[in-house]
Design a protein around this motif. Structure first.
Motif, short mmCIF file in Angstrom:
data_model
loop_
_atom_site.label_atom_id
_atom_site.label_comp_id
_atom_site.label_asym_id
_atom_site.label_seq_id
_atom_site.Cartn_x
_atom_site.Cartn_y
_atom_site.Cartn_z
N LEU A 198 5.99 -10.28 -0.40
CA LEU A 198 5.04 -9.24 1.12
C LEU A 198 4.73 -9.07 0.38
CD1 LEU A 198 8.48 -6.96 2.29
CD2 LEU A 198 7.69 -8.45 3.16
N HIS B 121 1.80 -11.69 1.75
CA HIS B 121 1.81 -12.16 3.06
C HIS B 121 1.41 -10.61 4.10
CE1 HIS B 121 2.75 -15.90 3.66
NE2 HIS B 121 3.65 -16.13 2.96
N GLN B 122 1.21 -9.30 3.64
CA GLN B 122 0.73 -8.51 4.12
C GLN B 122 -0.40 -7.80 3.69
OE1 GLN B 122 4.32 -6.28 5.13
NE2 GLN B 122 5.35 -8.25 6.56
N PRO B 123 -1.09 -6.96 4.07
CA PRO B 123 -2.12 -5.86 3.28
C PRO B 123 -1.48 -4.93 1.94
CG PRO B 123 -2.17 -5.94 5.75
CD PRO B 123 -1.12 -6.98 5.64
N ARG B 124 -2.21 -4.70 1.09
CA ARG B 124 -1.62 -3.92 0.05
C ARG B 124 -1.15 -2.58 0.43
NH1 ARG B 124 -0.87 -4.53 -5.23
NH2 ARG B 124 -1.49 -6.47 -5.41
N LYS C 235 9.43 -7.02 -2.88
CA LYS C 235 7.66 -6.89 -2.84
C LYS C 235 6.52 -7.69 -2.91
CE LYS C 235 6.15 -2.25 -3.28
NZ LYS C 235 5.67 -0.64 -4.39
N LYS D 188 11.00 -4.94 7.07
CA LYS D 188 10.11 -5.94 6.96
C LYS D 188 11.03 -7.67 6.32
CE LYS D 188 7.03 -3.36 6.09
NZ LYS D 188 5.69 -2.57 5.03
N SER E 292 0.25 -1.74 3.22
CA SER E 292 1.33 -1.58 4.50
C SER E 292 2.47 -1.59 3.16
CB SER E 292 1.63 -2.24 5.63
OG SER E 292 1.48 -4.13 4.62
N VAL E 293 2.06 -2.14 2.25
CA VAL E 293 3.51 -3.13 1.46
C VAL E 293 3.30 -1.66 0.49
CG1 VAL E 293 4.73 -4.37 -0.59
CG2 VAL E 293 3.10 -5.07 1.83
#
Length: 146
Positions: free
Chosen positions: A81, A84-87, A78, A102, A89-90
């Motif tokens: 992730l 690299h990904q918007p908070r 987590k 993912k 979406s995670v």
């Protein structure tokens, strides 16, 4: 045409400009040195910025070598992730299955991590831990640089 004893006069040597030097004049050396110094400073700043931006990757590689419980592995995934990904979406991934969609790992490992999450005995055996470490390392190397 020429009679005996007549000599041809020497041709006058024309005035030629000085030769062009391949080495710059002294002020040119200062300018060249300044440009090279500025370029080296910019290169060093860009390399330092990239090194600092990728501190998380070095920390994740070091953390991969440590033994973790299933909860620890999911926490590490987590954290990676979130880089690299918007908070949003995670953080929307509530279950481990949603979070692990993912990540490039085997279905067997994905299922084991999901089943053992928040369980009293949530350690993976040595073989699965080694496979998970290898697959997470490969996944980490495939992630783009930030």
């Amino acid at each position: 045409m020429l009679e005996k004893g007549f000599s041809v006069p020497e041709l006058a040597v024309p005035a030629l400009p000085q030769g062009i030097s391949w080495i710059p004049l002294p002020p040119g050396w200062w300018v060249t040195g300044g440009v090279v110094l500025i370029a080296l400073l910019l290169l060093a700043l860009f390399r330092l910025a990239r090194w600092r931006r990728n501190a998380w990757r070095r920390e994740a590689r070091a953390s991969l070598q440590q033994p973790h419980s299933v909860d620890g592995w999911l926490e590490l995934i987590k954290r990676i992730l979130l880089m690299h990904q918007p908070r949003a979406s995670v953080s929307n991934a509530i279950t481990p299955e949603q979070l692990l969609q993912k990540v490039d790992i085997d279905d067997d490992l994905r299922q084991q991590l999901s089943v053992r999450y928040c369980q009293p005995d949530n350690q993976l055996d040595a073989g699965r831990t080694a496979r998970l470490q290898l697959q997470l390392k490969n996944w980490l190397e495939k992630l783009p640089y930030v």
